[in-house]
Scaffold this active site. Structure first.
Site: not given
Ligand code: ARG
Length: 287
Positions: A179, A273
């Protein structure tokens, strides 16, 4: 009020600009599936510790003078604590999310409903895969828009049209930084911190030219998701383990405020997040 930072005990200034955040308690937080490289369902999550860490993040924001709104967590959605991925709000206009994975899909419905129930303008369920604030970060008037692992590039244009802000596409190339908000943190309207290696050459060059004064991070900073930070333009709330980054932010005149979110790193998520920035929206200004 007094808060302990790793540098000194600081009398924290009231926030220069009061922020409003949406957060979701980690009541059902767990790692039961693996949809990114950080997740290993055989490693147990300490939910009591997770709840304590999350609460200390909420308390930190409130002590800094920000407002925290809460959305109810839903059973069966262990990643809903990462509520930032479910939307982006600009000037009270809400763009919802469309998750790439079926595991997270229903989270978007809950948050879209929250936008509708709370008077946001034109809440939209996007057509293309769009993981909200996970991949879309507002810097001043511009949306930095990540793609490569989750958000579809076509969603960038959709965000641009719906939110009325230019979107700049950035391509992520390392699965640990799946991300945008794992590889880039917004410090204020003109400044970012980022890890150049997480981006393809074109995107890294673009960031270099757009933000010549950026704080350049190292892999050491990102090991604990240090770039997954939340800044009000002065205080930078960041992972307690990202001490080197905190030092450099301090040298640049920011006030780093460390919070330990180690349980959430087991899922690949951190401070940013867990924090959906409502970008100036306020309950008092509904239309
Ligand atoms: N387990 C979640 C996923 O893989 C974690 C998300 C965390 N969010 C972020 N923006 N990195 O989607």
């Amino acid at each position: 009020m007094t808060m302990t930072s790793r540098f000194r005990t600081v009398e924290t200034q009231p926030a220069r600009s009061k922020r409003e955040y949406l957060m979701c308690a980690p009541t059902y937080f767990d790692v039961v599936y693996a949809i990114n490289d950080w997740m290993d369902p055989t490693v147990p999550v300490d939910r009591v510790l997770a709840q304590r860490q999350w609460q200390s993040l909420v308390d930190t924001y409130r002590q800094l003078g920000h407002v925290v709104h809460l959305i109810n967590p839903a059973p069966g959605l262990p990643d809903m604590v990462f509520v930032a991925d479910s939307g982006l709000v600009v000037d009270g206009v809400a763009l919802g999310a469309r998750y790439r994975t079926k595991e997270r899909g229903p989270e978007a419905d809950h948050v879209l409903r929250w936008f509708e129930d709370n008077g946001f303008r034109r809440p939209l369920r996007p057509r293309y895969v769009n993981e909200g604030g996970g991949d879309l970060l507002l810097v001043g008037e511009t949306i930095l828009a990540g793609t490569g692992f989750r958000t579809d590039e076509r969603a960038h244009t959709e965000a641009e049209v719906h939110l009325g802000r230019r979107a700049v596409t950035l391509r992520l190339i390392d699965p640990r930084y799946y991300h945008l908000n794992t590889a880039l943190g917004v410090l204020d309207d003109n400044t970012i911190a980022y890890l150049p290696e997480a981006f393809d050459q074109r995107s890294a060059a673009l960031l270099r030219s757009m933000f010549p004064d950026a704080v350049v991070a190292t892999e050491d900073d990102t090991r604990s998701l240090g770039l997954n930070l939340v800044s009000d333009g002065h205080h930078v709330v960041l992972s307690a383990q990202a001490t080197g980054l905190a030092d450099r932010l301090h040298d640049r005149g920011y006030d780093p405020v460390p919070v330990d979110m180690s349980e959430f790193a087991k899922s690949g998520g951190g401070i940013r997040c867990c924090t959906l920035d409502l970008n100036g929206w306020s309950r008092g200004v509904r239309s």
